[in-house]
Design an enzyme around this catalytic site. Structure first.
Site, PDB file in Angstrom:
ATOM      1  N   GLY A   9       0.772  -1.078   0.199  1.00 43.87           N
ATOM      2  CA  GLY A   9      -0.116   0.066   0.034  1.00 43.87           C
ATOM      3  C   GLY A   9       0.913   1.139   0.072  1.00 43.87           C
ATOM      4  NE  ARG A  37      -5.601   1.308  -9.086  1.00 43.06           N
ATOM      5  CZ  ARG A  37      -6.541   1.153  -7.889  1.00 43.06           C
ATOM      6  NH1 ARG A  37      -6.167   1.825  -6.956  1.00 43.06           N
ATOM      7  NH2 ARG A  37      -7.329   0.337  -7.884  1.00 43.06           N
ATOM      8  CE1 TYR A 143      -9.830   1.764   8.055  1.00 41.17           C
ATOM      9  CE2 TYR A 143     -10.819   3.563   9.473  1.00 41.17           C
ATOM     10  CZ  TYR A 143      -9.578   3.068   8.867  1.00 41.17           C
ATOM     11  OH  TYR A 143      -8.461   3.598   9.139  1.00 41.17           O
ATOM     12  CE  LYS A 147      -7.431  -0.224   9.701  1.00 41.90           C
ATOM     13  NZ  LYS A 147      -6.214  -0.703   9.484  1.00 41.90           N
ATOM     14  CB  ILE A 173      -2.957  11.093   8.738  1.00 44.93           C
ATOM     15  CG1 ILE A 173      -2.948   9.832   9.884  1.00 44.93           C
ATOM     16  CG2 ILE A 173      -1.396  11.479   8.371  1.00 44.93           C
ATOM     17  CD1 ILE A 173      -2.423  10.185  11.102  1.00 44.93           C
TER      18      ILE A 173
HETATM   19  C1  AKB Z   1     -10.854   7.792   8.351  1.00 47.57           C
HETATM   20  O1  AKB Z   1     -11.316   8.803   8.206  1.00 47.57           O
HETATM   21  O2  AKB Z   1     -11.534   6.530   7.839  1.00 47.57           O
HETATM   22  C2  AKB Z   1      -9.398   7.353   8.691  1.00 47.57           C
HETATM   23  C3  AKB Z   1      -9.072   7.022  10.075  1.00 47.57           C
HETATM   24  C4  AKB Z   1      -9.504   8.207  11.007  1.00 47.57           C
HETATM   25  O3  AKB Z   1      -8.727   5.848  10.244  1.00 47.57           O
HETATM   26  N1  AKB Z   1      -8.659   8.576   8.296  1.00 47.57           N
END
Ligand code: AKB
Length: 317
Positions: A9, A37, A143, A147, A173
């Site tokens: 990545g 890619r 997500y 995690k 970030i």
């Molecule tokens: C997101 O907004 O999904 C990411 C994160 C906070 O892991 N930047």
């Protein structure tokens, strides 16, 4: 003897700056960049680059053996906003890539792994202010679920198979070199681009929603600090809270306005607001500070200056 570093990545927002920094530290030829890619030409040309699908175990294994890789930074992931649109794909990418890399470490084909977690592991039942390291974690996004589960697997592989895996929970970030993709915190980068290009921005996050954020240089520092710490200092093998700064869209807007007086902001919260509402507004990172001496360097003023100065000169060229 295998001693190279592989970044999976490498063309993404954090991966690209991490690759640049690691190449500067270890020598270009010692850092293999890979992605699904090709990205920025400078990154592809400045050292070894390979097209690599993070969900393909055999391809990752071949890349590790062919290039004599001993440590892997697994930066490929589908972020919070895109993950809600493609739940199954997010699960597939985020979980299988982690299993593949952890299994290579279990088989002792690699000796060290970095895997990023996120503030998305927290949810609406988590204490919002100064969110502690150990607390209720009921994430509501795919997500965040990947995690949270990933953190448990990292701790499990460390405990049961002696895998040296290290992880931090990134906040949003903020960087000027590469655009982020598909996150809820992306507004905090878009706002700078729009301020410079159009003098206005419509924020998809409400003016009063504070979120934990960090300047890219601090994120890279945290990543390299935890990876270079002695193994005995890493007491938490799930993932560490790390904090930089916390701000609301209206805070950053007023700082931008101080530098670009015509700048105007308006607010039109969308589905990403619901995600932001479940996340902490600030993070307690005492454990990272104590265990491996973490500290951040950029406050909101410094970050705003860096973003405007650097973006201004890139946009002019
Ligand atoms: C997101 O907004 O999904 C990411 C994160 C906070 O892991 N930047």
């Amino acid at each position: 003897m295998a001693n190279k570093t592989l970044i999976i990545g490498a063309c993404g927002q954090i991966g690209s700056e991490l690759t640049e920094k690691l190449r500067a530290l270890k020598g270009n030829s010692n850092v293999v960049a890979s992605d699904i890619r090709e990205g920025d030409a400078k990154l592809v040309e400045s050292g070894p680059f390979q097209i690599l699908n993070a969900t393909d175990y055999d391809a990752i294994k071949a890349c590790v053996l062919d290039n004599e890789v001993s440590e892997v930074y697994l930066m490929a992931a589908m972020l919070s906003a895109t993950g809600e649109k493609h739940p199954a794909k997010a699960w597939d990418l985020n979980m299988n890539s982690l299993f593949h890399v952890l299994n290579l470490a279990k088989e002792k084909l690699i000796s060290k792994v970095f895997w990023p977690s996120s503030i998305a592991v927290f949810g609406p039942t988590t204490p919002k202010v100064n969110t502690p390291q150990y607390t209720v974690m009921e994430p509501t996004t795919v997500y965040g679920i990947t995690k949270q589960v990933g953190e448990r697997w990292c701790a499990y592989y460390h405990e049961n198979y002696d895998v040296d895996v290290r992880s931090i929970r990134y906040p949003g970030i903020i960087s000027w070199k590469t655009l982020p993709g598909g996150g809820t915190t992306d507004y905090a980068i878009e706002i700078f681009h729009k301020a410079l290009e159009e003098r206005r921005y419509e924020s998809f996050i409400d003016e009063n929603t504070a979120l934990p954020m960090m300047y890219m240089d601090d994120a890279i520092k945290a990543t390299l600090d935890i990876m270079s710490a002695d193994a005995s200092q890493i007491k938490i093998r799930s993932s560490y809270n790390v904090a930089g700064i916390s701000f609301k869209p209206k805070d950053i807007a007023s700082l931008i306005k101080r530098r670009i007086s015509e700048f105007e902001i308006s607010y039109k919260p969308d589905y990403r607001q619901q995600i932001a509402d479940t996340w902490p507004s600030s993070i307690d990172d005492t454990c990272a500070r104590k265990d491996w001496n973490w500290s951040h360097q950029y406050d909101l003023e410094a970050l705003t200056d860096e973003m405007i100065t650097n973006l201004e000169s890139t946009l002019q060229h």
